[in-house]
Write a protein that holds these residues in place. Structure first.
Motif, PDB file in Angstrom:
ATOM      1  N   MET A  10       0.844  -1.193   0.000  1.00  0.00           N
ATOM      2  CA  MET A  10       0.000   0.000   0.000  1.00  0.00           C
ATOM      3  C   MET A  10       0.882   1.246   0.000  1.00  0.00           C
ATOM      4  SD  MET A  10      -1.280  -0.205   3.999  1.00  0.00           S
ATOM      5  CE  MET A  10      -2.267   1.273   3.916  1.00  0.00           C
ATOM      6  N   MET A  11       0.311   2.350  -0.473  1.00  0.00           N
ATOM      7  CA  MET A  11       0.990   3.637  -0.438  1.00  0.00           C
ATOM      8  C   MET A  11       0.345   4.494   0.641  1.00  0.00           C
ATOM      9  SD  MET A  11       3.407   3.788  -2.676  1.00  0.00           S
ATOM     10  CE  MET A  11       3.638   5.538  -2.846  1.00  0.00           C
ATOM     11  N   MET A  12       1.168   5.227   1.397  1.00  0.00           N
ATOM     12  CA  MET A  12       0.643   6.064   2.460  1.00  0.00           C
ATOM     13  C   MET A  12       1.647   7.177   2.746  1.00  0.00           C
ATOM     14  SD  MET A  12      -0.800   4.762   6.136  1.00  0.00           S
ATOM     15  CE  MET A  12       0.761   3.963   6.522  1.00  0.00           C
ATOM     16  N   ASN A  13       1.171   8.405   2.773  1.00  0.00           N
ATOM     17  CA  ASN A  13       2.020   9.572   3.068  1.00  0.00           C
ATOM     18  C   ASN A  13       3.250   9.630   2.165  1.00  0.00           C
ATOM     19  OD1 ASN A  13       0.237  10.147   5.164  1.00  0.00           O
ATOM     20  ND2 ASN A  13       1.473   9.063   6.681  1.00  0.00           N
ATOM     21  N   GLY A  14       3.068   9.230   0.915  1.00  0.00           N
ATOM     22  CA  GLY A  14       4.171   9.277  -0.036  1.00  0.00           C
ATOM     23  C   GLY A  14       5.192   8.174   0.109  1.00  0.00           C
ATOM     24  N   SER A  15       4.923   7.176   0.959  1.00  0.00           N
ATOM     25  CA  SER A  15       5.850   6.061   1.163  1.00  0.00           C
ATOM     26  C   SER A  15       5.167   4.733   0.839  1.00  0.00           C
ATOM     27  CB  SER A  15       6.350   6.028   2.617  1.00  0.00           C
ATOM     28  OG  SER A  15       7.101   7.175   2.911  1.00  0.00           O
ATOM     29  N   GLN A  16       5.990   3.746   0.507  1.00  0.00           N
ATOM     30  CA  GLN A  16       5.466   2.425   0.208  1.00  0.00           C
ATOM     31  C   GLN A  16       5.559   1.531   1.446  1.00  0.00           C
ATOM     32  OE1 GLN A  16       7.383   0.396  -3.013  1.00  0.00           O
ATOM     33  NE2 GLN A  16       5.968  -1.303  -3.011  1.00  0.00           N
ATOM     34  N   PHE A  17       4.504   0.774   1.665  1.00  0.00           N
ATOM     35  CA  PHE A  17       4.447  -0.149   2.799  1.00  0.00           C
ATOM     36  C   PHE A  17       4.090  -1.546   2.308  1.00  0.00           C
ATOM     37  CE2 PHE A  17       3.902   3.957   4.678  1.00  0.00           C
ATOM     38  CZ  PHE A  17       4.403   3.870   5.959  1.00  0.00           C
ATOM     39  N   ALA A  18       4.626  -2.547   2.990  1.00  0.00           N
ATOM     40  CA  ALA A  18       4.204  -3.940   2.793  1.00  0.00           C
ATOM     41  C   ALA A  18       3.532  -4.383   4.088  1.00  0.00           C
ATOM     42  CB  ALA A  18       5.406  -4.829   2.485  1.00  0.00           C
ATOM     43  N   TRP A  19       2.546  -5.253   3.993  1.00  0.00           N
ATOM     44  CA  TRP A  19       1.919  -5.791   5.192  1.00  0.00           C
ATOM     45  C   TRP A  19       1.658  -7.277   4.996  1.00  0.00           C
ATOM     46  CZ3 TRP A  19      -2.752  -8.005   4.055  1.00  0.00           C
ATOM     47  CH2 TRP A  19      -3.458  -7.519   2.968  1.00  0.00           C
ATOM     48  N   PHE A  20       1.650  -8.003   6.089  1.00  0.00           N
ATOM     49  CA  PHE A  20       1.241  -9.399   6.023  1.00  0.00           C
ATOM     50  C   PHE A  20       0.479  -9.764   7.284  1.00  0.00           C
ATOM     51  CE2 PHE A  20       5.371  -9.662   8.095  1.00  0.00           C
ATOM     52  CZ  PHE A  20       5.230 -10.680   9.033  1.00  0.00           C
ATOM     53  N   VAL A  21      -0.390 -10.751   7.151  1.00  0.00           N
ATOM     54  CA  VAL A  21      -1.293 -11.152   8.224  1.00  0.00           C
ATOM     55  C   VAL A  21      -1.046 -12.614   8.554  1.00  0.00           C
ATOM     56  CG1 VAL A  21      -3.712 -11.444   8.898  1.00  0.00           C
ATOM     57  CG2 VAL A  21      -3.031  -9.474   7.509  1.00  0.00           C
ATOM     58  N   THR A  22      -0.992 -12.922   9.860  1.00  0.00           N
ATOM     59  CA  THR A  22      -0.857 -14.309  10.307  1.00  0.00           C
ATOM     60  C   THR A  22      -1.966 -14.603  11.312  1.00  0.00           C
ATOM     61  OG1 THR A  22       0.581 -13.789  12.190  1.00  0.00           O
ATOM     62  CG2 THR A  22       1.652 -14.195  10.063  1.00  0.00           C
ATOM     63  N   GLU A  23      -2.047 -15.858  11.708  1.00  0.00           N
ATOM     64  CA  GLU A  23      -2.976 -16.227  12.764  1.00  0.00           C
ATOM     65  C   GLU A  23      -2.643 -15.456  14.031  1.00  0.00           C
ATOM     66  OE1 GLU A  23      -2.499 -20.099  14.638  1.00  0.00           O
ATOM     67  OE2 GLU A  23      -0.543 -20.319  13.674  1.00  0.00           O
ATOM     68  N   PHE A  24      -3.647 -15.229  14.862  1.00  0.00           N
ATOM     69  CA  PHE A  24      -3.433 -14.558  16.138  1.00  0.00           C
ATOM     70  C   PHE A  24      -3.358 -15.605  17.244  1.00  0.00           C
ATOM     71  CE2 PHE A  24      -5.130 -12.817  20.116  1.00  0.00           C
ATOM     72  CZ  PHE A  24      -4.228 -11.781  20.331  1.00  0.00           C
ATOM     73  N   VAL A  25      -2.348 -15.480  18.098  1.00  0.00           N
ATOM     74  CA  VAL A  25      -2.174 -16.399  19.222  1.00  0.00           C
ATOM     75  C   VAL A  25      -2.207 -15.590  20.508  1.00  0.00           C
ATOM     76  CG1 VAL A  25      -0.660 -18.097  20.304  1.00  0.00           C
ATOM     77  CG2 VAL A  25      -0.775 -17.962  17.799  1.00  0.00           C
ATOM     78  N   SER A  26      -3.041 -16.000  21.441  1.00  0.00           N
ATOM     79  CA  SER A  26      -3.126 -15.333  22.731  1.00  0.00           C
ATOM     80  C   SER A  26      -2.098 -15.942  23.675  1.00  0.00           C
ATOM     81  CB  SER A  26      -4.535 -15.499  23.311  1.00  0.00           C
ATOM     82  OG  SER A  26      -4.622 -14.884  24.588  1.00  0.00           O
ATOM     83  N   GLY A  27      -1.215 -15.111  24.222  1.00  0.00           N
ATOM     84  CA  GLY A  27      -0.184 -15.658  25.095  1.00  0.00           C
ATOM     85  C   GLY A  27       0.800 -14.607  25.546  1.00  0.00           C
ATOM     86  N   GLU A  28       2.010 -15.039  25.857  1.00  0.00           N
ATOM     87  CA  GLU A  28       3.073 -14.154  26.319  1.00  0.00           C
ATOM     88  C   GLU A  28       4.413 -14.692  25.832  1.00  0.00           C
ATOM     89  OE1 GLU A  28       3.257 -14.191  30.586  1.00  0.00           O
ATOM     90  OE2 GLU A  28       3.434 -16.377  30.693  1.00  0.00           O
ATOM     91  N   THR A  29       5.416 -13.818  25.796  1.00  0.00           N
ATOM     92  CA  THR A  29       6.745 -14.273  25.397  1.00  0.00           C
ATOM     93  C   THR A  29       7.385 -15.047  26.546  1.00  0.00           C
ATOM     94  OG1 THR A  29       7.878 -12.295  26.169  1.00  0.00           O
ATOM     95  CG2 THR A  29       7.044 -12.259  23.905  1.00  0.00           C
TER      96      THR A  29
END
Length: 594
Positions: free
Chosen positions: A81-100
């Motif tokens: 996507m383009m935003m504020n004159g800059s290019q961005f990449a995004w990716f989506v994964t499963e969400f896991v509820s937890g802690e490091t």
């Protein structure tokens, strides 16, 4: 954070802005069905060159697409996507509820040997999947911060997360950024830019040690040291045998201590060969004898492990394959290629044979590409060298590698030696933070570069920062010629579009002039990315690459260099040409106009 609650990122709705990092932001989002997902938004302009592949794609995104294992977060979707004159990449994964794992230790530091084994085996299971891909994936950042414990399952269902520093095994070496990475998890070879499956296994050994003893192996305070001093300090500490005491802990036995010693061996060849072998050793299926963690050879006895590439005859179209740059190509033919082809004639007139040249300018403008085709044009053998190939933390090893490189080139003369990122190898000795070993490398390089032209060896250095190279390297008799490889002009941009589209199914009647007009300020790497994006969209539509697809790709691709960066390189060019650099008059003035 760029987005707040209920904002849209493509078709995903932000539920909670999670974290802002140096080059990316993360969000908890909802998909169109209302399911919770995890989204990472990456700013292209904040990535370093090692995080982008040769096709202009974000390596982290490309790796995420391949993750399909119960100890890794499953890939869902990605986009740009383009935003504020800059290019961005995004990716989506499963969400896991937890802690490091780090958060768990802070909350409850009582962790058993059984739990340590379970955590290590789950992490190794994820690494086994990564390391056995068709092109192995190296995680490069296995730490307690990147082990995520799932609240829903047990320890064996943990996830190995964060692939921001991950690489495919076939990619070029890159030195770690010690501002981003914890150096105590890094295997010794990582400090020289080399990574392998054994590097990841070393990190697992460090993680196990930390969980067992409450501190990282060979820990020493480096908080007030600079990058190279940090490396030297840690590697010096690792000269000592690692303390692996058998404390009065339930289930702690000699086998587990021996397993950790093997994983943390200084030499990669002494570690476990695979993650599966490591798992079997933890389970006791493979008996492991105690071995030393120390390096097998002291510095002064260290054999030279560096393999200098053999010069290879470059076959190809030469300058015909380089789009545009006609003036530069003609200048090189007159000033460099003709003297190299007719040395006796030039000597007769008392004209010296050039020893080498420096190609400098902004990243992505084709310096490496140009150098390879120069070797084809001149018809010499070709050696491609990176600083990681030559530099070593062993005493005198870098100088020996430099000498070996020139010896190899002379034996196979005529030879072109191409050294990428020249400023990394021969940094300015007057710089306050340069290490003594780096000064010695510059001295060796200067000694070897004398009269190389007469020996049939021609050196090409490439850099984005010529002002950071030691001035002695750039004096007459060394890198005699200096050429600026800048942002391509309109004719060059037209030629680049034709070059990148040449062997693809493109539509007839493309308006190359319009494409060039739309890409003012774009470098060659940007144009290659545009053509690749348009090609992928054409493939999805089962159509030819049309003008509309190319224009859409241009709209979605911001130039990788900002105007400020371009002005910075123009100032560097002026300094290199000995021109007076005018100070900017853009500062606001104080007072009254009279």
């Amino acid at each position: 954070m760029y987005f707040g609650k209920n904002d849209k990122i493509d078709k995903y709705t932000v539920a909670f802005p999670h974290k802002q990092g140096s080059y990316a932001e993360t969000y908890r989002v909802k998909d169109t069905s209302g399911k919770t997902r995890f989204l990472k938004l990456i700013n292209y302009s904040k990535l370093n060159r090692n995080q982008i592949d040769d096709n202009g794609r974000v390596i982290e995104v490309e790796i995420a697409k391949l993750l399909n294992h119960h100890n890794l977060c499953q890939f869902v979707d990605s986009g740009n996507m383009m935003m504020n004159g800059s290019q961005f990449a995004w990716f989506v994964t499963e969400f896991v509820s937890g802690e490091t794992l780090s958060q768990k230790i802070i909350r409850d530091d009582d962790i058993s040997v059984y739990e340590i084994k379970t955590i290590a085996k789950a992490v190794l299971s994820a690494l086994s999947f990564l390391h056995t891909r068709q092109v192995p994936i190296i995680h490069n950042e296995v730490t307690i911060q990147n082990v995520f414990l799932n609240f829903v399952g047990d320890l064996s269902s943990l996830k190995l997360i964060d692939f921001g520093h991950a690489r495919f095994l076939n990619q070029r070496p890159s030195k770690p950024d010690l501002k981003e990475l914890n150096p105590f998890y890094l295997a010794p070879e990582r400090f020289s830019g080399v990574c392998s499956t054994q590097s990841d296994l070393y990190a697992v050994g460090a993680l196990m040690y930390q969980l067992l003893y409450g501190e990282l192996p060979w820990f020493v305070d480096v908080s007030r040291k600079s990058n190279q001093d940090i490396v030297d300090c840690i590697l010096t500490e690792r000269e000592n045998e690692l303390c692996l005491s058998k404390e009065d802990v339930y289930e702690l036995d000699d086998q587990l201590l021996n397993v950790m010693a093997k994983a943390l061996s200084y030499d990669a060849e002494d570690r476990f060969k695979t993650a599966d072998e490591f798992i079997k050793a933890i389970d006791g299926e493979i008996k492991v004898e105690r071995q030393s963690t120390k390096r097998r050879f002291l510095s002064q006895q260290q054999p030279n492990y560096t393999t200098i590439p053999t010069p290879i005859k470059k076959k190809g179209e030469g300058f015909a394959a380089v789009a545009g740059m006609d003036e530069l190509k003609q200048l090189m033919r007159e000033e460099v290629i003709e003297p190299l082809h007719n040395p006796e004639e030039y000597r007769r007139y008392g004209i010296t044979i050039p020893n080498g040249m420096l190609l400098y300018g902004p990243p992505g403008c084709g310096k490496t590409f140009f150098a390879k085709h120069f070797a084809e044009e001149v018809g010499f053998n070709f050696m491609c060298i990176t600083p990681a190939t030559l530099k070593s933390h062993y005493v005198n090893a870098t100088q020996e590698n430099i000498a070996k490189m020139f010896e190899e080139a002379e034996e196979n003369a005529p030879t072109v030696i191409f050294i990428d990122e020249m400023n990394e190898l021969v940094a300015n000795r007057d710089s306050g933070d340069i290490h003594e070993m780096s000064r010695s490398a510059v001295n060796e390089m200067l000694a070897q570069m004398d009269r190389t032209g007469e020996k049939g060896v021609f050196i090409i250095g490439a850099t984005n920062y010529p002002n950071m190279i030691d001035p002695a390297i750039l004096r007459a008799g060394r890198l005699d010629k200096k050429y600026y490889i800048g942002v391509p002009d309109a004719d060059a941009r037209m030629a680049l579009f034709k070059l990148y589209l040449e062997k693809r199914p493109y539509d007839f009647g493309l308006d190359y002039m319009q494409l060039a007009d739309m890409t003012r300020g774009y470098v060659s790497a940007d144009i290659q990315l545009i053509v690749n994006d348009a090609s992928r969209n054409a493939l999805r539509q089962h159509s030819k690459i049309t003008m509309e697809l190319l224009k859409a790709a241009i709209t979605n691709t911001a130039p990788s260099l900002s105007n400020d960066e371009l002005r910075k390189y123009e100032r560097i060019r002026a300094i290199m040409n000995g021109e007076e650099v005018k100070k900017s008059d853009d500062r606001p003035r104080i007072g009254f106009n009279i």
